[in-house]
Scaffold this active site. Sequence first.
Site, PDB file in Angstrom:
ATOM      1  N   CYS A 186      34.289 -16.408  49.913  1.00  0.00           N
ATOM      2  CA  CYS A 186      33.263 -16.552  50.460  1.00  0.00           C
ATOM      3  C   CYS A 186      32.971 -15.399  52.090  1.00  0.00           C
ATOM      4  O   CYS A 186      34.018 -14.812  52.328  1.00  0.00           O
ATOM      5  CB  CYS A 186      32.990 -17.725  51.224  1.00  0.00           C
ATOM      6  SG  CYS A 186      34.094 -18.222  52.492  1.00  0.00           S
ATOM      7  N   GLY A 212      30.628 -13.296  48.224  1.00  0.00           N
ATOM      8  CA  GLY A 212      30.234 -14.569  47.428  1.00  0.00           C
ATOM      9  C   GLY A 212      28.939 -14.550  46.973  1.00  0.00           C
ATOM     10  O   GLY A 212      27.966 -14.516  47.979  1.00  0.00           O
ATOM     11  N   ASN A 251      36.485 -19.630  54.926  1.00  0.00           N
ATOM     12  CA  ASN A 251      36.767 -18.753  54.066  1.00  0.00           C
ATOM     13  C   ASN A 251      38.426 -18.707  54.002  1.00  0.00           C
ATOM     14  O   ASN A 251      39.074 -18.537  54.878  1.00  0.00           O
ATOM     15  CB  ASN A 251      36.405 -17.241  54.417  1.00  0.00           C
ATOM     16  CG  ASN A 251      36.915 -16.104  53.768  1.00  0.00           C
ATOM     17  OD1 ASN A 251      37.226 -14.782  54.228  1.00  0.00           O
ATOM     18  ND2 ASN A 251      37.399 -16.335  52.513  1.00  0.00           N
ATOM     19  N   TYR A 264      40.304  -3.463  48.107  1.00  0.00           N
ATOM     20  CA  TYR A 264      39.060  -3.838  47.052  1.00  0.00           C
ATOM     21  C   TYR A 264      37.856  -4.373  47.910  1.00  0.00           C
ATOM     22  O   TYR A 264      36.739  -4.033  47.543  1.00  0.00           O
ATOM     23  CB  TYR A 264      39.532  -4.361  45.970  1.00  0.00           C
ATOM     24  CG  TYR A 264      38.515  -5.005  45.022  1.00  0.00           C
ATOM     25  CD1 TYR A 264      37.538  -3.907  44.185  1.00  0.00           C
ATOM     26  CD2 TYR A 264      38.116  -6.203  44.879  1.00  0.00           C
ATOM     27  CE1 TYR A 264      36.458  -4.464  43.588  1.00  0.00           C
ATOM     28  CE2 TYR A 264      37.032  -6.697  44.031  1.00  0.00           C
ATOM     29  CZ  TYR A 264      36.570  -5.859  43.282  1.00  0.00           C
ATOM     30  OH  TYR A 264      35.190  -6.311  42.554  1.00  0.00           O
TER      31      TYR A 264
END
Length: 500
Positions: free
Chosen positions: A9, A35, A118, A265
């Site tokens: 998220c 998310g 998160n 990433y």
Amino acid sequence: MIDKPRDYCGIFGIQNHPDAALLSYYGLHALQHRGQESAGIVTSYFDEEKKRWVMPAHRDFGLVLKVFDDQKMFKNELKGRAAIGHNRYSTTGAARNPANIQPFRVHYHKGNIAIGHNGNLANAQQLRNRFRQEGVLFQSTSDTELILHLISHSQKATQIEQVLDALEQIEGAYSLVMLTDDKLIAVRDPNGFRPLALGKVDGSYCIASETCAFDIIDAEYIRDIDPGEVLVIDQEAGSDSEPDSYHLEPEYGTDTSQCIFEYVYFSRPDSKIFGENVDKVRRNLGKHLAKEHPISEVVRRDTGDTKPIVISVPDSSNTAALGYVHENQKLGYECKFEIGLIRNHYVGRTFISPGQKSREQKVRTKFNTVKGVIEGRSVIIVDDSIVRGTTSRYLVNMIRQANPAEVHFLVSSPPVIGPCFYGLDFPDPKELIANRYGRDIDAMAREIGVDSLRYLSAKGLVEAVRESNPSSGGYCTACFTEDYPVPVNFGIGKEENEIV
């Protein structure tokens, strides 16, 4: 078909701004990559007519632009000068449960409170079992709900003390935004696994998972929320007073364990996380990849006057590929960066091709090759990571059809060998290509169909990040090394202990 791990998220919060809900909407839009299953915003205001605090909310499945497609809701529904927002990706088992859409909000004896989370609580199963024995009923399958139960059950005198009491009982990875009737609270776990930043716009403080959410609202980045910090921002903060700051002690005495995969990433390249620009770090990953695997040791065939070309798998590996090319040129090796793969940015998450035959078709809807660039060339593909290997194999097959002289695959991170228990969704370890082939690189190269496969070493990864950001603390590399900094109940099932 997804061949990359997914984050769970993105969170956003703002205090004392007349357009709190609208700015939260923009912030969530910038954080959409974190998310994509659901989104929500909760605001807070004092209703003069009813003489009480009210917390309206709007939450639904879908992308931010779909969930908040009615501009009227920002004036008529989501009133107030304070707001928090949440983008969610969940585990498959509970993905379509509307009760799991955040932010959560409750009313209890100390007032209203809402929360966006998160991360992943490592001791969620123990806490859930304890509450079940006490007869507590759960409304969701999310571990975030446990934090609200801990707050409401606390015997401390004030609401802030109750929040601190609850936070001292949870373990694992968590970045939180909480909204009370009159306060915005930002929390980062003592290990600092997930990023969280503090900004300021029009004199009002705001909180976000990444600084790209500040850029879209023209907010100024102030600093990161420190690992273990609990920042309490009241309605006066930003004008007449500074936020109050509290600190949590690490449960296991471990060092800072910031997620290194955020740099590899997840985070947007235009964001600043853990105190450093993501783009800068990724370029440095490419440079270290070139030092470990220079062009001269990769390319095998002599293609005459034609220089080897380096192509990225757009978009997350673009800057690492540039770093790889620049470092090779600096070392005196001839190569050229080219756009060899084109990404279709208009493929939705629910895209289904007519007569869909295979996963390969899905890859072809997202990527296409520039055949004139690739034909007859020695091609070096640079990607940020390989997880299952399926998408990599399909991409290589597409590139082979463009008749290159040879194809090599370089990865700007080490092989992924372990799951993440701190807020990222990796496949089952058995599905990881590095595990399927016993970490045999040559066998993995044959699987994806390349002439050679090379990874950045774990040592090179850490060195590249520390070289870019020497003062930022420690990093978690568990998915690459299986060195888990915080103990986890490995028996927890995903649906039972949903990570958000």
